[in-house]
Design a protein around this motif. Structure first.
Motif, PDB file in Angstrom:
ATOM      1  N   UNK A  45     -25.796 -19.927  -9.822  1.00  0.00           N
ATOM      2  CA  UNK A  45     -26.307 -20.371 -11.126  1.00  0.00           C
ATOM      3  C   UNK A  45     -27.756 -20.833 -11.014  1.00  0.00           C
ATOM      4  N   UNK A  46     -28.086 -21.505  -9.919  1.00  0.00           N
ATOM      5  CA  UNK A  46     -29.466 -21.958  -9.710  1.00  0.00           C
ATOM      6  C   UNK A  46     -30.408 -20.768  -9.568  1.00  0.00           C
ATOM      7  N   UNK A  47     -29.945 -19.734  -8.853  1.00  0.00           N
ATOM      8  CA  UNK A  47     -30.772 -18.532  -8.682  1.00  0.00           C
ATOM      9  C   UNK A  47     -30.998 -17.840 -10.022  1.00  0.00           C
ATOM     10  N   UNK A  48     -29.941 -17.754 -10.832  1.00  0.00           N
ATOM     11  CA  UNK A  48     -30.085 -17.124 -12.151  1.00  0.00           C
ATOM     12  C   UNK A  48     -31.023 -17.933 -13.042  1.00  0.00           C
ATOM     13  N   UNK A  49     -30.901 -19.249 -12.975  1.00  0.00           N
ATOM     14  CA  UNK A  49     -31.777 -20.108 -13.779  1.00  0.00           C
ATOM     15  C   UNK A  49     -33.228 -19.957 -13.341  1.00  0.00           C
ATOM     16  N   UNK A  50     -33.452 -19.899 -12.037  1.00  0.00           N
ATOM     17  CA  UNK A  50     -34.812 -19.751 -11.513  1.00  0.00           C
ATOM     18  C   UNK A  50     -35.426 -18.427 -11.973  1.00  0.00           C
ATOM     19  N   UNK A  51     -34.626 -17.347 -11.885  1.00  0.00           N
ATOM     20  CA  UNK A  51     -35.120 -16.031 -12.311  1.00  0.00           C
ATOM     21  C   UNK A  51     -35.426 -16.029 -13.808  1.00  0.00           C
ATOM     22  N   UNK A  52     -34.545 -16.650 -14.594  1.00  0.00           N
ATOM     23  CA  UNK A  52     -34.756 -16.707 -16.044  1.00  0.00           C
ATOM     24  C   UNK A  52     -36.004 -17.518 -16.383  1.00  0.00           C
ATOM     25  N   UNK A  53     -36.222 -18.608 -15.648  1.00  0.00           N
ATOM     26  CA  UNK A  53     -37.397 -19.441 -15.895  1.00  0.00           C
ATOM     27  C   UNK A  53     -38.677 -18.696 -15.546  1.00  0.00           C
ATOM     28  N   UNK A  54     -38.645 -17.909 -14.471  1.00  0.00           N
ATOM     29  CA  UNK A  54     -39.824 -17.127 -14.090  1.00  0.00           C
ATOM     30  C   UNK A  54     -40.149 -16.088 -15.160  1.00  0.00           C
ATOM     31  N   UNK A  55     -39.129 -15.408 -15.668  1.00  0.00           N
ATOM     32  CA  UNK A  55     -39.354 -14.425 -16.726  1.00  0.00           C
ATOM     33  C   UNK A  55     -39.912 -15.100 -17.978  1.00  0.00           C
ATOM     34  N   UNK A  56     -39.359 -16.256 -18.308  1.00  0.00           N
ATOM     35  CA  UNK A  56     -39.835 -16.981 -19.484  1.00  0.00           C
ATOM     36  C   UNK A  56     -41.283 -17.419 -19.301  1.00  0.00           C
ATOM     37  N   UNK A  57     -41.616 -17.928 -18.122  1.00  0.00           N
ATOM     38  CA  UNK A  57     -42.990 -18.367 -17.857  1.00  0.00           C
ATOM     39  C   UNK A  57     -43.962 -17.200 -17.975  1.00  0.00           C
TER      40      UNK A  57
END
Length: 257
Positions: A45-57
C-alpha cells in the motif's frame, strides 16, 4: 509436606495452565502470521501511495507550467490587441488626412493644385512644386498602404495568439481534470494505507497482550512446579508427578515460546 488434596489441586492448576499456555502459543503464532501479512500489505500500500503521489506531483507540475504559459499568452494577446488598436488609430488618421486632401481637391478642382504649381516664380520652382505635389500624393498612398499592411500583420498576430490562448485553455482544463483524477486515486491509496495501519496497530496490541500472558503463565508454572523447600529455597529438580524436565531459570527476563 503438602497433603494429597493440595497436591491434586496443584496438579490440576498446572494442567490447566499448560493447556492455556498451549492455546496461547497457538494464538501467538496465528497473530504473528496475521502481522506478517499485514506488514506485507502495508509495504504494498505504501508503494502504491508513493507511485500515486509521484504521478500527482508530475501532473501538478505540468498544470502549473501550462498555467504560466497561459498567463504569458494572455499577456501577449493583450499587448497585441493594444498594438492593433494603435495601428488602426494611425490608419484612421492617415485615411482621414488622405480624404481631407481629396475633399479639398474636389472642392477646389484641379485648378487648386495647378494654381500652386503656376504660382511659382520661375520654371525651376514650378518643377519643384509639381514634384512636391506628386510626392505628397504618393506619400499619402504609401503611408496608407504601409499602415494597412501593418494592420494586417497585427490582425494575423492577434489571431495566432488567440488560437494559442484557446489551445492552452483546453490543455489547462485537461491537465486540471487529470490532476483531480490522480488526486482522487492518491486519496484512495492513502485511505487504504490508513486502514491497514489501524489494523496493524490493533494486531500489535493483541500480540503484546498475548506475549505478556504467555510470560505470566510461564512464571506461574515455574512457581507451581518448583515450590520452595522448608528452608525457603526453591528446588528445581522437577516434580515426579509431571513428565518432562524444566531448566533452571537464569537471571533476567523469563522467555517462552
Amino acid at each position: 509436606g503438602s497433603s494429597p488434596s493440595q497436591a491434586q489441586s496443584s496438579s490440576s492448576k498446572v494442567k490447566s495452565l499448560q493447556a492455556k499456555k498451549k492455546t496461547n502459543k497457538a494464538a501467538i503464532k496465528d497473530i504473528e502470521s496475521q502481522l506478517r501479512e499485514t506488514k506485507q500489505q502495508q509495504r504494498s500500500a505504501s508503494a502504491r501511495l508513493y507511485a500515486a503521489q509521484r504521478k500527482l506531483s508530475s501532473a501538478e507540475d505540468d498544470l502549473a507550467a501550462t498555467r504560466a504559459k497561459l498567463r504569458a499568452a494572455k499577456d501577449r494577446l493583450e499587448a497585441s490587441r493594444e498594438e492593433l488598436a494603435r495601428v488602426e488609430a494611425e490608419l484612421k488618421k492617415a485615411i482621414d488626412l488622405f480624404w481631407d486632401r481629396m475633399a479639398i481637391f474636389y472642392k477646389q478642382g484641379s485648378l487648386g493644385y495647378v494654381e500652386v504649381a503656376l504660382g511659382a516664380a520661375d520654371f525651376e520652382q514650378f518643377v519643384d512644386r509639381g514634384i512636391l505635389l506628386k510626392k505628397i500624393a504618393e506619400h499619402d498612398l504609401e503611408l496608407r498602404a504601409q499602415i494597412e499592411l501593418e494592420r494586417a500583420r497585427r490582425e494575423a498576430l492577434v489571431a495566432t495568439v488567440t488560437a494559442n490562448v484557446t489551445e492552452l485553455e483546453g490543455l489547462r482544463q485537461s491537465e486540471a481534470d487529470r490532476a483531480a483524477e490522480l488526486r482522487s486515486v492518491r486519496d484512495e491509496h492513502q485511505s487504504a494505507l490508513d486502514t491497514i495501519l489501524a489494523q496493524r496497530a490493533e494486531q500489535d496490541g493483541i500480540y503484546t497482550e498475548l506475549r505478556e500472558t504467555q510470560r505470566e503463565i510461564s512464571r506461574t508454572l515455574s512457581r507451581l512446579l518448583n515450590p520452595p523447600s522448608a528452608n525457603g529455597v526453591r528446588s528445581y529438580g522437577g516434580n515426579p508427578n509431571f513428565a518432562g524436565g524444566f531448566a533452571r531459570p537464569v537471571n533476567g527476563r523469563v522467555t517462552s515460546t
